[in-house]
Design an enzyme around this catalytic site. Structure first.
Site, PDB file in Angstrom:
ATOM      1  N   ARG A   1       0.827  -1.203   0.000  1.00  0.00           N
ATOM      2  CA  ARG A   1       0.000   0.000   0.000  1.00  0.00           C
ATOM      3  C   ARG A   1       0.865   1.258   0.000  1.00  0.00           C
ATOM      4  NH1 ARG A   1      -1.155   2.103   4.654  1.00  0.00           N
ATOM      5  NH2 ARG A   1      -1.423   0.083   5.679  1.00  0.00           N
TER       6      ARG A   1
ATOM      7  N   TYR B   1     -17.936  17.668 -14.352  1.00  0.00           N
ATOM      8  CA  TYR B   1     -18.343  16.270 -14.434  1.00  0.00           C
ATOM      9  C   TYR B   1     -19.341  15.939 -13.334  1.00  0.00           C
ATOM     10  CZ  TYR B   1     -17.876  11.198 -13.820  1.00  0.00           C
ATOM     11  OH  TYR B   1     -18.119   9.870 -13.638  1.00  0.00           O
TER      12      TYR B   1
ATOM     13  N   ASP C   1      -8.790  19.932 -13.275  1.00  0.00           N
ATOM     14  CA  ASP C   1      -9.052  18.613 -13.834  1.00  0.00           C
ATOM     15  C   ASP C   1      -8.715  18.694 -15.315  1.00  0.00           C
ATOM     16  OD1 ASP C   1     -10.099  16.302 -14.962  1.00  0.00           O
ATOM     17  OD2 ASP C   1     -11.796  16.216 -13.589  1.00  0.00           O
TER      18      ASP C   1
ATOM     19  N   LYS D   1      -8.892   7.590 -18.894  1.00  0.00           N
ATOM     20  CA  LYS D   1      -9.188   8.221 -20.175  1.00  0.00           C
ATOM     21  C   LYS D   1      -7.942   8.284 -21.063  1.00  0.00           C
ATOM     22  CE  LYS D   1     -13.258   8.889 -18.231  1.00  0.00           C
ATOM     23  NZ  LYS D   1     -13.095   8.711 -16.790  1.00  0.00           N
TER      24      LYS D   1
END
Length: 392
Positions: free
Chosen positions: A58, A110, A182, A207
């Site tokens: 982690r 978004y 963003d 994306k």
């Protein structure tokens, strides 16, 4: 200077070279040129307190760290932090805020980001003001003594409005706030917000960075040392990390980012021009069109205009007939893959946004969004033409 094993990148290294080599080191045991997938949860220590820099999966993973260094280099930031999704990345950014803080946000954002801010983070005494960030005066008017962050999405999803990044950075910094961008829709090939003064840049790696529709993830690139220290702590503490295989997939994607974006840009512009001249289409949203209200700004702060566009058909029935009538365009959520995707924002990406708010933003029932892929443009145009012919 970036050090990548036996390869050295100078400060003059150009974009495509950085995409290929930043953060990449040949495997020390074999010399493999591609970063291995370190699919491990823990690391053996040589003795108590003596290890090779890795303790627990982690906290550290060599594949994930290679991706983080790579995207930080691509965006021109100091450090990157990869998360399990784009929304997890935005959630990590939000931990920089405290109860009572105020955030100014692009109104055309978004739907998932709006849902996080409006339905979750307001429960923790955070305040959000949604404004038209394409208007710098509106940003200035929304700032208050408690404003700690200006969060913008440019181009915005799905109506492709732009924010002047240099102007927005100036306003944010005068008020003691961070500018967060963003950059998912543009990709770092077309736009590098840190060069215009942004403090933090977020991506859904799902994306354009990945580009092949086979991975979900997110990343934050930071420039300020205090933000880097905090995000490192939060990434380990909250644990919403990107796994090694997904990290490897995105690393594969960034190597071809410049090549793919050239075709995405070309196809996006060609489809926008095709739709702009079609009798069945009422309006096209694409910053590369001279008729876009911020075309001049797009030319100044973007290297290309991207593969995202939207167009208005006038009604849900007309939109449905086109969406159900296409054969090559895939009706699906998401964007930025090599395949061309078509979607209906009002019922898909922005379904979480109240209907009255969608209407005010221009996200009508007749709006259709396209993520232009890398197919031959003639095939895409022919497919759209036959689908649009079904509503004449």
């Amino acid at each position: 200077m970036y050090r990548t094993g036996i390869v050295k990148l100078t400060e003059r290294a150009r974009f495509s070279t950085v995409c290929l080599h930043a953060g990449q080191e040949p495997d020390p045991s074999t010399g493999a040129i591609i970063t291995p997938i370190y699919q491990t949860s823990t690391y053996v220590q040589e003795a108590l307190g003596k290890h090779k820099g890795y303790e627990y999966g982690r906290t550290q993973n060599p594949t994930r760290m290679a991706l983080e260094q790579n995207v930080a280099g691509i965006e021109g930031g100091k450090a990157g932090f990869a998360f399990a999704s784009g929304m997890a990345a935005i959630g990590a950014i939000a931990t920089l805020l405290k109860a009572g803080d105020h955030v100014v946000v692009s109104e055309a954002i978004y739907g998932g980001t709006f849902r996080l801010f409006d339905k979750v983070l307001t429960r923790y005494q955070l305040e959000f003001s949604y404004v038209n960030t394409s208007d710098l005066n509106a940003i200035e008017a929304a700032m208050s003594p408690s404003t700690r962050m200006l969060f913008v999405e440019t181009p915005s999803n799905p109506i492709m409005s732009l924010t002047d990044l240099k102007g927005a950075a100036g306003i944010a910094h005068r008020h003691g706030a961070r500018l967060v961008v963003d950059n998912t829709f543009a990709s770092p090939y077309n736009q590098r917000p840190i060069e215009f003064g942004a403090d933090l840049v977020a991506h859904s790696t799902t994306k354009y960075l990945n580009g092949h529709s086979d991975s979900v993830g997110g990343i934050v690139v930071a420039h300020r040392d205090d933000d880097i220290e905090w995000l490192k702590f939060v990434q380990n503490t909250e644990g919403a990390i990107l796994g090694p295989f997904d990290s490897w997939l995105v690393l594969r994607g960034t190597k071809t980012l410049p090549l793919r974006m050239e075709r995405h840009n070309a196809n996006g512009l060609a489809l926008a021009e095709f739709l702009d001249g079609h009798s069945s289409v009422k309006q096209v949203y694409y910053p590369g069109l001279p008729g876009h209200p911020q075309h001049g700004l797009a030319r100044r702060q973007m290297r290309g205009f991207g593969g995202m566009l939207a167009f208005e058909l006038g009604s849900l029935d007309r939109a449905r007939r086109v969406l159900n009538g296409v054969r090559l365009h895939a009706l699906a959520e998401s964007l930025g893959g090599v395949e061309t995707l078509i979607s209906h924002p009002a019922t898909m990406t922005h379904a979480a946004v109240p209907a009255e708010r969608r209407a005010a933003l221009g996200i009508t029932d007749g709006l259709v969004r396209i993520s232009a892929g890398v197919e031959d443009i003639e095939d895409l145009e022919e497919d759209l033409d036959q689908a649009l012919g079904q509503i004449d």
